[in-house]
Design a protein around this motif. Structure first.
Motif, PDB file in Angstrom:
ATOM      1  N   LEU A  89       0.833  -1.205   0.000  1.00 33.60           N
ATOM      2  CA  LEU A  89       0.000   0.000   0.000  1.00 33.60           C
ATOM      3  C   LEU A  89       0.867   1.254   0.000  1.00 33.60           C
ATOM      4  CD1 LEU A  89      -2.791   1.313   0.180  1.00 33.60           C
ATOM      5  CD2 LEU A  89      -2.670   1.086   2.666  1.00 33.60           C
ATOM      6  N   MET A  90       1.933   1.256   0.778  1.00 36.11           N
ATOM      7  CA  MET A  90       2.794   2.431   0.866  1.00 36.11           C
ATOM      8  C   MET A  90       3.518   2.695  -0.456  1.00 36.11           C
ATOM      9  SD  MET A  90       4.297   1.698   4.677  1.00 36.11           S
ATOM     10  CE  MET A  90       5.406   3.105   4.693  1.00 36.11           C
ATOM     11  N   ALA A 118      -3.779  -3.375  -3.097  1.00 36.71           N
ATOM     12  CA  ALA A 118      -3.131  -3.187  -1.801  1.00 36.71           C
ATOM     13  C   ALA A 118      -4.107  -2.627  -0.770  1.00 36.71           C
ATOM     14  CB  ALA A 118      -1.929  -2.255  -1.966  1.00 36.71           C
ATOM     15  N   TRP A 119      -4.911  -1.659  -1.201  1.00 37.89           N
ATOM     16  CA  TRP A 119      -5.894  -1.061  -0.292  1.00 37.89           C
ATOM     17  C   TRP A 119      -6.892  -2.117   0.180  1.00 37.89           C
ATOM     18  CZ3 TRP A 119      -9.450   3.681  -1.766  1.00 37.89           C
ATOM     19  CH2 TRP A 119      -9.893   4.298  -0.592  1.00 37.89           C
ATOM     20  N   TRP A 178       1.252  15.721  -2.493  1.00 38.21           N
ATOM     21  CA  TRP A 178       2.540  15.399  -1.889  1.00 38.21           C
ATOM     22  C   TRP A 178       2.485  15.513  -0.364  1.00 38.21           C
ATOM     23  CZ3 TRP A 178       6.491  12.617  -1.990  1.00 38.21           C
ATOM     24  CH2 TRP A 178       7.614  12.879  -1.181  1.00 38.21           C
ATOM     25  N   VAL A 179       1.719  16.467   0.154  1.00 34.10           N
ATOM     26  CA  VAL A 179       1.544  16.577   1.602  1.00 34.10           C
ATOM     27  C   VAL A 179       0.946  15.285   2.158  1.00 34.10           C
ATOM     28  CG1 VAL A 179       0.307  17.797   3.445  1.00 34.10           C
ATOM     29  CG2 VAL A 179       1.341  19.083   1.563  1.00 34.10           C
ATOM     30  N   TYR A 180      -0.057  14.746   1.465  1.00 36.61           N
ATOM     31  CA  TYR A 180      -0.661  13.492   1.904  1.00 36.61           C
ATOM     32  C   TYR A 180       0.361  12.357   1.891  1.00 36.61           C
ATOM     33  CZ  TYR A 180      -5.175  15.788   1.211  1.00 36.61           C
ATOM     34  OH  TYR A 180      -6.246  16.647   1.283  1.00 36.61           O
ATOM     35  N   VAL A 181       1.121  12.263   0.830  1.00 37.90           N
ATOM     36  CA  VAL A 181       2.108  11.189   0.712  1.00 37.90           C
ATOM     37  C   VAL A 181       3.088  11.238   1.875  1.00 37.90           C
ATOM     38  CG1 VAL A 181       4.041  10.315  -0.665  1.00 37.90           C
ATOM     39  CG2 VAL A 181       1.915  10.995  -1.792  1.00 37.90           C
ATOM     40  N   ALA A 182       3.610  12.416   2.178  1.00 35.61           N
ATOM     41  CA  ALA A 182       4.621  12.555   3.224  1.00 35.61           C
ATOM     42  C   ALA A 182       4.108  12.079   4.581  1.00 35.61           C
ATOM     43  CB  ALA A 182       5.080  14.016   3.306  1.00 35.61           C
ATOM     44  N   PHE A 183       2.871  12.417   4.905  1.00 35.97           N
ATOM     45  CA  PHE A 183       2.330  12.036   6.210  1.00 35.97           C
ATOM     46  C   PHE A 183       1.860  10.581   6.233  1.00 35.97           C
ATOM     47  CE2 PHE A 183       2.461  16.528   6.973  1.00 35.97           C
ATOM     48  CZ  PHE A 183       2.578  16.645   8.348  1.00 35.97           C
ATOM     49  N   LEU A 184       1.267  10.114   5.152  1.00 41.80           N
ATOM     50  CA  LEU A 184       0.720   8.760   5.142  1.00 41.80           C
ATOM     51  C   LEU A 184       1.810   7.699   5.208  1.00 41.80           C
ATOM     52  CD1 LEU A 184      -2.147   9.234   2.552  1.00 41.80           C
ATOM     53  CD2 LEU A 184      -2.413   8.635   4.964  1.00 41.80           C
ATOM     54  N   LEU A 185       2.950   7.961   4.647  1.00 41.38           N
ATOM     55  CA  LEU A 185       4.033   6.987   4.692  1.00 41.38           C
ATOM     56  C   LEU A 185       4.527   6.760   6.118  1.00 41.38           C
ATOM     57  CD1 LEU A 185       6.157   7.854   1.521  1.00 41.38           C
ATOM     58  CD2 LEU A 185       4.492   6.008   1.840  1.00 41.38           C
TER      59      LEU A 185
END
Length: 447
Positions: A89-90, A118-119, A178-185
């Protein structure tokens, strides 16, 4: 051993719902316009690709649900699948939400396909885990209330983070994603680690392992379940059509910058999470299906209120938030609990305690509704001559008004009608559980 339904266990179980909701919001609202407006793919092509990618879930969702139901081990049936799905998923969310500058339709299709698999690997076992933590009607609503509180917190964070980290009035969609990607990882693995370490595995009735085809045949005979997922599908489909058009509605009809849109969504969901306990009480007293009818359909019906907002007037927009906010949470909290009730009905009719296959079908229907909403809204906007970038004619704007503000309620009517007299209410669910207890088919006895 810690109780599966004490506050600490439920708070830990709630945690993965936060990043999963944060992930869901950009997929609904930002990703389709991003690939169309900023990466230059055709609106109709983007809508078609999203729909085709989700069609693959017709195969993967039941398979993952079935394999999860058949899993045995010290960690139970659900935790191994959730943990195993996190790395894929990541990786796939990074490729999906932060693609190269130049992509084509093949890239979007392949990455979307992998991402949704993955989800599913995480989402279906996670929902099934919650369905099994308790079989009591009232407690089950409480469990879903905890999880969907996490969902609402995730949506609030998903709205708040771009506001905090992107100070431009009209930030690029790529920067928002990109903000979402940075935090979700970071948040996804952390939340899954805490949940699987603290919340116990759920009990279930051991009735042997069964083939996927035989399980699906038994499922197809569960009429309350089939009626329920069709009803929920229409409500989610209406909501998806609305969400797929929402960014365009704010920019081309209401003439707000994206920063105002983010603030509006934040305020709306803060109100929603504050009202969620009231919906839990309403659902336990009058029936979860009635709560979903009035809340879910009501949210779609009041969409035309946007037309009363003067372009650029945020104070008038807040008045719409005061109407929408209190009813926004019901469509998140009630459906999984209603689906869980039909599992016991299926057991009474000779089926197994296979929560994941139920949640797989439900999850697939929701994803088809999401993709179907994009697949309906974007091509239909294209037919009306609407352009994601550039000037639009009056007829194109009228088309956007119809698709974004009126069509959702038209679609949702079917769902509300099917739900209104849903046959499994609190009393009938209690009768089913007592029947299962007499037959020694309750997990509290058989674990």
């Amino acid at each position: 051993m810690r109780s599966a339904t004490d506050r600490t266990s439920l708070l830990a179980y709630m945690l993965p719902a936060i990043p999963l909701a944060m992930l869901g919001m950009p997929l609904i609202i930002y990703v389709p316009p991003f690939y169309a407006a900023e990466l230059g793919l055709e609106l109709a092509a983007v809508g078609g690709i999203f729909f085709m990618a989700r069609a693959w879930d017709a195969i993967t969702d039941p398979l993952i649900g079935h394999f999860s139901d058949q899993t045995r081990g010290a960690w139970g049936r659900r935790k191994p699948w959730i943990v195993a799905g996190v790395p894929l998923l990541m990786i796939s969310l990074y490729l999906f939400l932060s693609p190269p500058l130049a992509v084509d339709k093949t890239y979007l299709f392949v990455v979307a396909l992998v991402f949704y698999v993955a989800w599913t690997t995480v989402q279906i076992p996670y929902l099934s885990w919650g369905a099994e933590l308790s079989r009591d009607y009232t407690v089950r609503t409480r469990i879903n209330g905890f999880r969907e509180t996490g969902t609402m917190i995730g949506v609030i964070l998903a709205t708040l983070l771009p506001v905090l980290f992107l100070r431009e009035e009209n930030p690029a969609l790529r920067d928002i994603l990109w903000v979402y990607v940075a935090f979700l990882l970071v948040l996804i693995p952390f939340a899954v680690f805490v949940a699987t370490a603290v919340t116990p595995k759920a009990p279930f009735v051991e009735s042997g392992k069964h083939g996927l085809i035989s399980t699906l045949k038994l499922l197809s005979g569960n009429r309350p379940f089939l009626r329920l997922i069709i009803a929920i599908f229409f409500l989610w489909l209406g909501g998806s059509v609305m969400n797929a058009s929402l960014v365009f509605t704010f920019e081309h009809i209401l003439e707000f910058p994206r920063s105002a849109f983010l603030k509006f969504v934040l305020i709306q969901y803060v109100i929603g999470i504050a009202c969620l306990p009231l919906w839990v009480k309403f659902g336990n007293r009058y029936g979860r299906h009635r709560a979903l009818v009035w809340g879910g359909f009501g949210y779609l019906v009041v969409q035309p209120l946007y037309l009363l907002v003067s372009p650029g007037d945020f104070s008038q927009l807040l008045l719409v938030a005061l109407v929408h906010g209190p009813i926004i949470s019901v469509i998140w909290v009630m459906p999984p609990a209603l689906i869980a009730d039909t599992i016991e009905y299926g057991m009474m009719k000779g089926g197994s305690d296979d929560a994941a296959i139920y949640m797989a079908v439900y999850n697939f229907m929701v994803k088809v509704a999401f993709a179907g909403g994009v697949g309906i809204a974007l091509p239909l906007l294209s037919v009306f001559g609407f352009l994601a970038t550039g000037e639009n004619s009056e007829s194109a704007i009228r088309g956007l008004i119809f698709v974004g503000l009126f069509l959702p309620a038209i679609i949702g009517i079917a769902g509300a009608a099917l739900l209104y007299n849903h046959p499994i209410n609190k009393h009938r669910h209690g009768v089913i559980r007592r029947w299962l207890a007499r037959k020694n088919l309750t997990p509290e006895i058989n674990t």
